[in-house]
Design a protein around this motif. Structure first.
Motif, PDB file in Angstrom:
ATOM      1  N   UNK A  18      -6.378   7.690  -8.934  1.00 15.93           N
ATOM      2  CA  UNK A  18      -7.375   6.715  -8.522  1.00 15.93           C
ATOM      3  C   UNK A  18      -8.742   7.591  -8.199  1.00 15.93           C
ATOM      4  N   UNK A  19      -8.566   8.778  -7.265  1.00 10.98           N
ATOM      5  CA  UNK A  19      -9.490   9.426  -6.740  1.00 10.98           C
ATOM      6  C   UNK A  19     -10.158  10.524  -7.982  1.00 10.98           C
ATOM      7  N   UNK A  32      -5.188  -4.088  -2.870  1.00 16.47           N
ATOM      8  CA  UNK A  32      -6.185  -3.030  -3.214  1.00 16.47           C
ATOM      9  C   UNK A  32      -7.073  -3.211  -1.916  1.00 16.47           C
ATOM     10  N   UNK A  33      -7.270  -4.333  -1.537  1.00 13.72           N
ATOM     11  CA  UNK A  33      -8.154  -4.498  -0.502  1.00 13.72           C
ATOM     12  C   UNK A  33      -7.587  -3.911   0.864  1.00 13.72           C
ATOM     13  N   UNK A  34      -6.169  -4.159   1.066  1.00  9.50           N
ATOM     14  CA  UNK A  34      -5.529  -3.513   2.145  1.00  9.50           C
ATOM     15  C   UNK A  34      -5.633  -1.766   1.963  1.00  9.50           C
ATOM     16  N   UNK A  35      -5.163  -1.350   0.681  1.00 14.23           N
ATOM     17  CA  UNK A  35      -5.465   0.009   0.521  1.00 14.23           C
ATOM     18  C   UNK A  35      -6.903   0.545   1.065  1.00 14.23           C
ATOM     19  N   UNK A  36      -7.728  -0.101   0.705  1.00 13.59           N
ATOM     20  CA  UNK A  36      -9.231   0.410   1.053  1.00 13.59           C
ATOM     21  C   UNK A  36      -9.274   0.211   2.574  1.00 13.59           C
ATOM     22  N   UNK A  37      -8.798  -0.887   3.254  1.00 13.78           N
ATOM     23  CA  UNK A  37      -8.957  -0.665   4.787  1.00 13.78           C
ATOM     24  C   UNK A  37      -8.106   0.436   5.483  1.00 13.78           C
ATOM     25  N   UNK A  38      -7.163   0.831   4.751  1.00 14.59           N
ATOM     26  CA  UNK A  38      -6.275   1.935   5.382  1.00 14.59           C
ATOM     27  C   UNK A  38      -6.712   3.155   4.967  1.00 14.59           C
ATOM     28  N   UNK A  58       0.772  -1.369  -0.023  1.00 17.43           N
ATOM     29  CA  UNK A  58       0.060  -0.012  -0.044  1.00 17.43           C
ATOM     30  C   UNK A  58       0.861   1.101  -0.149  1.00 17.43           C
ATOM     31  N   UNK A  59       1.843   1.185   0.634  1.00 12.96           N
ATOM     32  CA  UNK A  59       2.885   2.491   0.788  1.00 12.96           C
ATOM     33  C   UNK A  59       3.187   3.009  -0.618  1.00 12.96           C
ATOM     34  N   UNK A  60       3.510   1.795  -1.575  1.00  5.44           N
ATOM     35  CA  UNK A  60       3.991   1.963  -3.029  1.00  5.44           C
ATOM     36  C   UNK A  60       2.694   2.666  -3.751  1.00  5.44           C
ATOM     37  N   UNK A  61       1.889   2.243  -3.668  1.00  5.87           N
ATOM     38  CA  UNK A  61       0.566   2.596  -4.374  1.00  5.87           C
ATOM     39  C   UNK A  61       0.070   4.021  -3.681  1.00  5.87           C
ATOM     40  N   UNK A 113     -10.810   1.790  -4.246  1.00  9.51           N
ATOM     41  CA  UNK A 113     -10.010   0.429  -3.891  1.00  9.51           C
ATOM     42  C   UNK A 113     -10.773  -0.797  -3.573  1.00  9.51           C
ATOM     43  N   UNK A 114     -11.985  -0.338  -2.738  1.00  5.55           N
ATOM     44  CA  UNK A 114     -12.858  -1.421  -2.520  1.00  5.55           C
ATOM     45  C   UNK A 114     -13.467  -2.210  -3.770  1.00  5.55           C
ATOM     46  N   UNK A 115     -13.901  -1.170  -4.890  1.00  8.42           N
ATOM     47  CA  UNK A 115     -14.541  -1.809  -5.822  1.00  8.42           C
ATOM     48  C   UNK A 115     -13.423  -2.618  -6.771  1.00  8.42           C
ATOM     49  N   UNK A 116     -12.290  -2.335  -6.895  1.00 11.92           N
ATOM     50  CA  UNK A 116     -11.019  -2.725  -7.659  1.00 11.92           C
ATOM     51  C   UNK A 116     -10.767  -4.269  -6.735  1.00 11.92           C
ATOM     52  N   UNK A 117     -10.999  -4.245  -5.644  1.00  7.13           N
ATOM     53  CA  UNK A 117     -10.604  -5.505  -4.949  1.00  7.13           C
ATOM     54  C   UNK A 117     -11.757  -6.443  -4.836  1.00  7.13           C
ATOM     55  N   UNK A 118     -12.858  -6.016  -5.303  1.00  5.61           N
ATOM     56  CA  UNK A 118     -14.069  -7.184  -5.443  1.00  5.61           C
ATOM     57  C   UNK A 118     -13.847  -7.959  -6.621  1.00  5.61           C
TER      58      UNK A 118
END
Length: 115
Positions: A18-19, A74-80, A8-11, A86-91
């Protein structure tokens, strides 16, 4: 970036890209399995030609990663971050969308390297 793994730190530093895409629009693109890489090919090529060594290494790692691994990041990114994109892309419903766009990106990278 740990050896051969993106975190996540990298992205996080690219989150602004993304936003720029509203979550409603992203959801539509995912459902339609839109080929965003082809739509933005000229901008992508321009950016690819200006990557530094670290960015090139990160891109190589992503292109050689399984989509399931990318979705975990991406799931980790959403949680953080709480960013809905991020949530949509991790689905799991976004798997085909990611596979297709990564495949298109691989083609472009390959073409650039062969020039």
């Amino acid at each position: 970036m740990s050896e051969n793994k993106i975190t996540y730190d990298d992205i996080q530093k690219y989150e602004f890209v993304l936003t720029k895409v509203p979550s409603l629009l992203l959801g539509t693109m995912i459902r339609r399995n839109a080929n965003l890489v082809s739509k933005f090919e000229s901008q992508i090529v321009s950016k690819l030609n200006s990557l530094n060594d670290v960015q090139e290494k990160q891109l190589e790692i992503i292109l050689n990663s399984d989509v399931s691994d990318i979705q975990e990041i991406l799931k980790d990114a959403y949680e953080k971050s709480g960013k809905k994109q991020y949530k949509q892309l991790s689905d799991p419903k976004a798997t085909k969308f990611l596979e297709n766009n990564l495949s298109e990106l691989k083609k472009i990278v390959k073409e650039i390297k062969n020039e």
